[in-house]
Design a protein around this motif. Structure first.
Motif, PDB file in Angstrom:
ATOM      1  N   THR A 162       9.775  -4.247  -3.178  1.00 15.19           N
ATOM      2  CA  THR A 162      11.113  -4.237  -2.803  1.00 15.19           C
ATOM      3  C   THR A 162      11.487  -4.164  -1.581  1.00 15.19           C
ATOM      4  O   THR A 162      10.524  -3.909  -0.556  1.00 15.19           O
ATOM      5  N   GLN A 163      12.723  -4.264  -1.262  1.00 16.41           N
ATOM      6  CA  GLN A 163      13.280  -4.254   0.177  1.00 16.41           C
ATOM      7  C   GLN A 163      14.190  -2.748   0.293  1.00 16.41           C
ATOM      8  O   GLN A 163      14.764  -2.658  -0.794  1.00 16.41           O
ATOM      9  N   MET A 164      14.025  -2.176   1.240  1.00 19.04           N
ATOM     10  CA  MET A 164      15.196  -1.163   1.054  1.00 19.04           C
ATOM     11  C   MET A 164      16.499  -1.167   1.085  1.00 19.04           C
ATOM     12  O   MET A 164      17.153  -2.235   1.584  1.00 19.04           O
ATOM     13  N   HIS A 169      13.212  -6.554  -7.716  1.00 16.74           N
ATOM     14  CA  HIS A 169      11.633  -6.482  -7.350  1.00 16.74           C
ATOM     15  C   HIS A 169      11.177  -7.864  -7.352  1.00 16.74           C
ATOM     16  O   HIS A 169      11.571  -8.909  -7.999  1.00 16.74           O
ATOM     17  N   GLU A 170      10.382  -7.998  -6.073  1.00 13.53           N
ATOM     18  CA  GLU A 170       9.672  -9.389  -5.856  1.00 13.53           C
ATOM     19  C   GLU A 170       8.152  -9.064  -6.728  1.00 13.53           C
ATOM     20  O   GLU A 170       7.467  -8.343  -6.001  1.00 13.53           O
ATOM     21  N   SER A 274      -6.381   6.285  -4.372  1.00 10.14           N
ATOM     22  CA  SER A 274      -5.634   5.333  -4.536  1.00 10.14           C
ATOM     23  C   SER A 274      -4.295   5.802  -4.008  1.00 10.14           C
ATOM     24  O   SER A 274      -3.679   4.980  -3.082  1.00 10.14           O
ATOM     25  N   SER A 275      -3.661   6.902  -4.492  1.00  9.94           N
ATOM     26  CA  SER A 275      -2.447   7.189  -4.009  1.00  9.94           C
ATOM     27  C   SER A 275      -2.356   7.280  -2.585  1.00  9.94           C
ATOM     28  O   SER A 275      -1.368   7.067  -1.819  1.00  9.94           O
ATOM     29  N   ALA A 276      -3.510   7.990  -1.978  1.00  8.63           N
ATOM     30  CA  ALA A 276      -3.581   8.624  -0.679  1.00  8.63           C
ATOM     31  C   ALA A 276      -3.699   7.473   0.307  1.00  8.63           C
ATOM     32  O   ALA A 276      -3.113   7.689   1.518  1.00  8.63           O
ATOM     33  N   VAL A 277      -4.000   6.337   0.104  1.00  7.46           N
ATOM     34  CA  VAL A 277      -4.216   5.073   0.957  1.00  7.46           C
ATOM     35  C   VAL A 277      -2.909   4.192   0.765  1.00  7.46           C
ATOM     36  O   VAL A 277      -3.036   3.084   1.578  1.00  7.46           O
ATOM     37  N   LEU A 278      -1.950   4.313  -0.223  1.00  9.24           N
ATOM     38  CA  LEU A 278      -0.661   3.543  -0.013  1.00  9.24           C
ATOM     39  C   LEU A 278       0.058   3.359   1.243  1.00  9.24           C
ATOM     40  O   LEU A 278       0.324   4.594   1.890  1.00  9.24           O
ATOM     41  N   GLY A 279       0.560   2.436   1.545  1.00  8.96           N
ATOM     42  CA  GLY A 279       1.631   2.343   2.747  1.00  8.96           C
ATOM     43  C   GLY A 279       3.113   2.386   2.192  1.00  8.96           C
ATOM     44  O   GLY A 279       3.294   2.340   0.762  1.00  8.96           O
ATOM     45  N   ARG A 280       3.958   2.302   2.873  1.00  3.81           N
ATOM     46  CA  ARG A 280       5.262   2.178   2.446  1.00  3.81           C
ATOM     47  C   ARG A 280       5.546   1.105   1.523  1.00  3.81           C
ATOM     48  O   ARG A 280       5.016   0.087   1.634  1.00  3.81           O
ATOM     49  N   GLU A 307       8.672   7.167   0.332  1.00  2.00           N
ATOM     50  CA  GLU A 307       7.964   6.109   0.795  1.00  2.00           C
ATOM     51  C   GLU A 307       7.996   4.922  -0.232  1.00  2.00           C
ATOM     52  O   GLU A 307       7.225   4.087  -0.191  1.00  2.00           O
ATOM     53  N   SER A 308       8.786   4.948  -1.388  1.00  2.00           N
ATOM     54  CA  SER A 308       8.763   4.262  -2.422  1.00  2.00           C
ATOM     55  C   SER A 308       7.403   3.734  -3.006  1.00  2.00           C
ATOM     56  O   SER A 308       7.124   2.510  -3.399  1.00  2.00           O
ATOM     57  N   HIS A 309       6.602   4.627  -3.113  1.00  2.49           N
ATOM     58  CA  HIS A 309       5.219   4.253  -4.125  1.00  2.49           C
ATOM     59  C   HIS A 309       5.586   4.298  -5.413  1.00  2.49           C
ATOM     60  O   HIS A 309       6.551   4.785  -6.101  1.00  2.49           O
ATOM     61  N   HIS A 310       4.676   3.366  -5.996  1.00  5.69           N
ATOM     62  CA  HIS A 310       5.085   2.891  -7.344  1.00  5.69           C
ATOM     63  C   HIS A 310       3.851   2.739  -8.125  1.00  5.69           C
ATOM     64  O   HIS A 310       2.659   2.209  -7.475  1.00  5.69           O
TER      65      HIS A 310
END
Length: 449
Positions: A162-164, A169-170, A274-280, A307-310
């Motif tokens: 997504t974009q802020m 959803h892309e 996996s959760s810990a290494v996600l970026g924005r 951080e918009s993690h999903h």
């Protein structure tokens, strides 16, 4: 007609049965199954029995044929479909039917339809949903492997970004982004890596991790760094088993975090990593299906908010995914022989992995295959699948053949010249199972009628 098939009667109760198939109805199709590759999902089905979402509660009274990655020949076509399908056509199927919202599927739910059989009947919903696909290639095993590759393809399509401030959803992994494949040196992880370096949303960086050094070494051999750079992708394959700080080690490659992370093991610690290494705006794809319905893991919800993690997850691909798989195979971008390391008969079904580069620098799914076998080996192989080393186990359902590792062909050839001939053919194809080897196998081993 009399058939042989591996059927599930209950939890941990698989049997090689001989029984009669009924005559087909006007809206059904009779097929001869030639090959079936064994999926970890079949193992989960076998050990769970009716606790599995795709297994009928009355499976003890009406046992279901197992196996859903199969290919073969059309034998007889009901009158409703004679304009679309003809006897003699080669076929494969998309087993994830989702017919009218139900989860019933060939290989889990049907009394007369599944891949670990000499013959089976395709029910009307397979054709209604366009899930019966004509296959025009030479090798049956390639069509069998189109389904597991479609699972990888579907998972990639299910990711989104997504974009802020924009509520749209892309779909797909981030093009040119950073991708992590965790616990991924098995057959499906290697299949995902193969797809990632050839798909139209190719990332710029892929980091694949595992904790088994033998699997790591094999992955590095299959995906040499120099060849990956020619495709415009930096691929790093690392063993995290001895790392005291796996998060820090992964973030050396992506200091701001990864755009997409795929988790290939239903292990709480791997999911938390996996959760810990996600970026924005990072998308975590939980690829591996757990057997425990209460399975859970720690996940950083602070980063979900700020951080918009999903998280996304898929169970199989759809018909478009399997068509994409077949299309890429035809182009030489995906060749299923890279998935096979063993062959066997219907009694020895199991999983395998193997991916190889073609002379043009393209990858083939045959890297997933490590064993072949006959129908009689399917029961034991399925029930013991997690304990059997290697990648995909490929079953030829009309052959009398114990589950056999491809790497053992040469030594077996000392007592059986046919294995020596197979070893020569495999060696000529860089050690991988291939169409020529399949043709020799089908012509020279005893058939199970």
């Amino acid at each position: 007609m009399p058939v042989k098939a591996v059927r599930i009667h209950g939890a941990n109760d698989l049997r090689l049965d001989t029984f009669e198939l009924p005559p087909i109805k006007d809206d059904e199709i009779l097929v001869k199954v030639v090959s079936d590759s064994i999926c970890m999902s079949s193992y989960k089905c076998a050990i769970l029995g009716t606790k599995h979402k795709r297994v009928h509660p009355d499976v003890a009274e009406h046992p279901a044929i197992v196996g859903h990655e199969f290919a073969g020949d059309i034998i007889e076509v009901g009158s409703k479909y004679t304009s679309r399908f003809k006897p003699g056509m080669k076929f494969t199927i998309q087993p994830a039917l989702n017919y009218k919202g139900e989860m019933w599927s060939p290989g889990y739910s049907y009394e007369f339809c599944g891949g670990d059989a000499t013959y089976c009947i395709l029910p009307h919903e397979v054709m209604e949903l366009d899930c019966l696909l004509e296959y025009k290639g030479d090798a049956y095993f390639e069509a069998s492997l189109a389904e597991p590759m479609s699972c990888c393809i579907g998972a990639f399509h299910a990711c989104f970004h997504t974009q802020m401030g924009v509520y749209a959803h892309e779909m797909g992994i981030k093009k040119g982004g950073k991708l992590a494949l965790l616990a991924a040196a098995g057959p499906m992880g290697l299949g995902a890596l193969m797809y990632a370096v050839h798909c139209d949303r190719r990332p710029s960086l892929i980091v694949l991790t595992d904790i088994d050094e033998k699997r790591i070494a094999r992955a590095k051999k299959i995906f040499p760094e120099a060849e990956m750079k020619k495709l415009g992708v930096q691929v790093e394959i690392i063993n995290t088993n001895d790392s005291t700080d796996p998060v820090g080690r992964l973030k050396r490659y992506a200091p701001e975090g990864f755009d997409d992370v795929f988790c290939f093991a239903p292990v709480a610690s791997v999911l938390t990593l996996s959760s810990a290494v996600l970026g924005r705006d990072g998308c975590l794809n939980f690829f591996a299906g757990p057997t425990d319905p209460s399975f859970s893991a720690m996940y950083n919800f602070y980063n979900v908010h700020y951080e918009s993690h999903h998280v996304v997850g898929t169970s199989g691909g759809n018909t478009d995914d399997i068509k994409e798989s077949l299309h890429m195979m035809a182009k030489g971008e995906l060749n299923p022989i890279t998935m096979i390391t063993h062959v066997g008969g219907l009694d020895q079904v199991s999983e395998t992995e193997s991916l190889r580069m073609t002379e043009e620098g393209k990858l083939e799914p045959a890297v997933m295959v490590t064993h072949i076998g006959g129908l009689a080996s399917a029961v034991q192989t399925t029930l013991e699948l997690p304990k059997i080393p290697g990648g995909k186990k490929l079953i030829y359902t009309h052959l009398d053949l114990p589950l056999t590792a491809i790497e053992d062909f040469r030594s077996l050839g000392e007592g059986d010249s046919r294995f020596g001939q197979l070893a020569d053919i495999v060696d000529a194809h860089k050690g991988l199972w291939n169409a020529e080897a399949e043709k020799y196998l089908l012509a020279n081993w005893n058939n199970e009628r």
